[in-house]
Design a protein around this motif. Structure first.
Motif, short mmCIF file in Angstrom:
data_model
loop_
_atom_site.label_atom_id
_atom_site.label_comp_id
_atom_site.label_asym_id
_atom_site.label_seq_id
_atom_site.Cartn_x
_atom_site.Cartn_y
_atom_site.Cartn_z
N ALA A 52 1.88 36.15 -4.60
CA ALA A 52 1.44 37.53 -4.47
C ALA A 52 0.10 37.73 -5.17
O ALA A 52 -0.24 37.03 -6.13
CB ALA A 52 2.49 38.47 -5.06
N ALA A 53 -0.65 38.71 -4.67
CA ALA A 53 -1.93 39.04 -5.29
C ALA A 53 -1.69 39.58 -6.69
O ALA A 53 -0.72 40.28 -6.96
CB ALA A 53 -2.66 40.08 -4.45
N THR A 54 -2.60 39.22 -7.59
CA THR A 54 -2.50 39.65 -8.99
C THR A 54 -3.84 40.22 -9.45
O THR A 54 -4.88 39.96 -8.83
CB THR A 54 -2.14 38.47 -9.90
N PRO A 55 -3.86 40.98 -10.53
CA PRO A 55 -5.13 41.47 -11.08
C PRO A 55 -6.10 40.33 -11.39
O PRO A 55 -7.30 40.46 -11.18
CB PRO A 55 -4.70 42.21 -12.35
N ALA A 56 -5.57 39.22 -11.88
CA ALA A 56 -6.43 38.08 -12.19
C ALA A 56 -7.11 37.55 -10.93
O ALA A 56 -8.29 37.17 -10.94
CB ALA A 56 -5.61 36.97 -12.84
N GLY A 57 -6.36 37.52 -9.82
CA GLY A 57 -6.94 37.07 -8.57
C GLY A 57 -8.05 38.00 -8.09
O GLY A 57 -9.07 37.56 -7.56
N LEU A 58 -7.85 39.30 -8.27
CA LEU A 58 -8.86 40.28 -7.87
C LEU A 58 -10.13 40.11 -8.70
O LEU A 58 -11.24 40.14 -8.17
CB LEU A 58 -8.30 41.69 -8.04
N ILE A 59 -9.96 39.91 -9.99
CA ILE A 59 -11.11 39.72 -10.87
C ILE A 59 -11.86 38.44 -10.50
O ILE A 59 -13.10 38.41 -10.45
CB ILE A 59 -10.67 39.68 -12.34
N ALA A 60 -11.10 37.39 -10.20
CA ALA A 60 -11.73 36.12 -9.82
C ALA A 60 -12.52 36.29 -8.53
O ALA A 60 -13.64 35.76 -8.40
CB ALA A 60 -10.66 35.05 -9.64
N ALA A 61 -11.97 37.02 -7.56
CA ALA A 61 -12.67 37.25 -6.29
C ALA A 61 -13.95 38.06 -6.52
O ALA A 61 -15.00 37.76 -5.93
CB ALA A 61 -11.76 37.98 -5.31
N ALA A 62 -13.87 39.06 -7.39
CA ALA A 62 -15.05 39.88 -7.67
C ALA A 62 -16.15 39.06 -8.31
O ALA A 62 -17.33 39.17 -7.94
CB ALA A 62 -14.66 41.05 -8.58
N ILE A 63 -15.78 38.21 -9.26
CA ILE A 63 -16.77 37.38 -9.94
C ILE A 63 -17.39 36.37 -8.97
O ILE A 63 -18.61 36.18 -8.95
CB ILE A 63 -16.13 36.65 -11.14
N ALA A 64 -16.54 35.73 -8.16
CA ALA A 64 -17.04 34.74 -7.21
C ALA A 64 -18.03 35.36 -6.23
O ALA A 64 -19.09 34.79 -5.95
CB ALA A 64 -15.87 34.10 -6.45
N HIS A 65 -17.69 36.53 -5.70
CA HIS A 65 -18.57 37.18 -4.74
C HIS A 65 -19.85 37.66 -5.41
O HIS A 65 -20.94 37.59 -4.81
CB HIS A 65 -17.85 38.35 -4.07
N ALA A 66 -19.75 38.17 -6.63
CA ALA A 66 -20.94 38.65 -7.33
C ALA A 66 -21.91 37.50 -7.60
O ALA A 66 -23.11 37.61 -7.35
CB ALA A 66 -20.54 39.33 -8.64
N PHE A 67 -21.39 36.39 -8.11
CA PHE A 67 -22.23 35.23 -8.39
C PHE A 67 -22.85 34.66 -7.11
O PHE A 67 -24.04 34.35 -7.06
CB PHE A 67 -21.42 34.14 -9.09
N ALA A 68 -22.00 34.53 -6.07
CA ALA A 68 -22.47 33.92 -4.82
C ALA A 68 -23.53 34.79 -4.16
O ALA A 68 -24.52 34.28 -3.62
CB ALA A 68 -21.30 33.70 -3.87
N LEU A 69 -23.35 36.12 -4.19
CA LEU A 69 -24.34 36.98 -3.56
C LEU A 69 -25.64 36.99 -4.34
O LEU A 69 -26.72 37.05 -3.76
CB LEU A 69 -23.80 38.40 -3.42
#
Length: 250
Positions: A52-69
């Motif tokens: 299941a999705a977790t807050p940690a997963g959401l934070i990881a996705a946000a960081i990955a997208h921010a860095f990649a963009l």
């Protein structure tokens, strides 16, 4: 008014070497962004055994997208302006900062970059590339408005830091600001509809996974939000006594 600056462009512009180079830059930048962004979701699913999705997963996705963009915008900025997003390109068009024909080349390149990134992810991970979808309990209307608001914030940031002729030294941190607003917006909207803000980001995974449920939201929302941001910033905040940016920049 922006409407006076909107231009279709000359037919030969679509095949001009500078336009084609800019299109290639958009293709590569979008590939980099989608590969890292969607790849982070696949990695999370593998580490959690599709848990299941977790807050940690959401934070990881946000960081990955921010860095990649941040990287994707930076590497394309000097060639194409680093749009990496059809909504940004559309916002630039309605603000009179890019011609229609050049914009079409950009969008095609962005979509192809996303598709290739999704195909590469499917090959190297042997996993399904997750397509954007609405979370349980989230209605179509709510998701549409969410995408409009999130993308408005993104494109408004692009205009303020990269397009405005008065930006001065602020332009040097434009890629960081753009990456940050995307990361922050994912923290807001990721749990509801994935927080796409980018039709290309949604399109590649949808093609590869062949999952089109409510896909139109990830086009209509970002294009409306991006268009509104482009018109509002251009009309209200860009002083036309300044020299206009060349169309090759944004």
């Amino acid at each position: 008014m922006p409407i006076r600056n909107i231009a279709i462009g000359r037919p030969e512009e679509a095949t001009h070497p500078d336009t084609l180079k800019a299109g290639l830059a958009e293709f590569i930048s979008t590939l980099i962004f989608v590969f890292a962004g969607s790849g982070s979701s696949i990695a999370y699913n593998k580490l959690t055994n599709d848990g299941a999705a977790t807050p940690a997963g959401l934070i990881a996705a946000a960081i990955a997208h921010a860095f990649a963009l941040f990287v994707a915008v930076s590497v394309g900025a000097n060639i194409s302006g680093g749009h990496v997003n059809p909504a940004v390109t559309f916002g630039a068009f309605v603000g009179g900062n890019i011609t229609l024909l050049r914009g079409i080349v950009y969008v095609i390149a962005q979509l192809l970059g996303s598709i290739v990134a999704a195909l590469l992810l499917k090959f190297v991970t042997a996993s399904t590339v997750p397509a954007f979808a609405l979370s349980s309990g989230v209605g179509v209307g709510e998701a549409l408005v969410l995408e409009i608001v999130l993308t408005f914030g993104l494109v408004y940031t692009v205009y303020a830091t990269a397009v405005d002729p008065k930006k001065g030294s602020l332009g040097t941190i434009a890629p960081i600001a753009i990456g940050f607003i995307v990361g922050a917006n994912i923290l807001v909207g990721g749990a509801f509809d994935g927080a796409s803000m980018n039709p290309a980001v949604s399109f590649g995974p949808a093609v590869v996974s062949w999952s089109w449920s409510n896909h139109w939201i990830y086009w209509v929302g970002p294009l409306v939000g991006g268009g509104l941001a482009g018109v509002i910033y251009e009309v209200l905040f860009i002083s036309h006594t300044h020299e206009q940016l060349p169309t090759t920049d944004y």
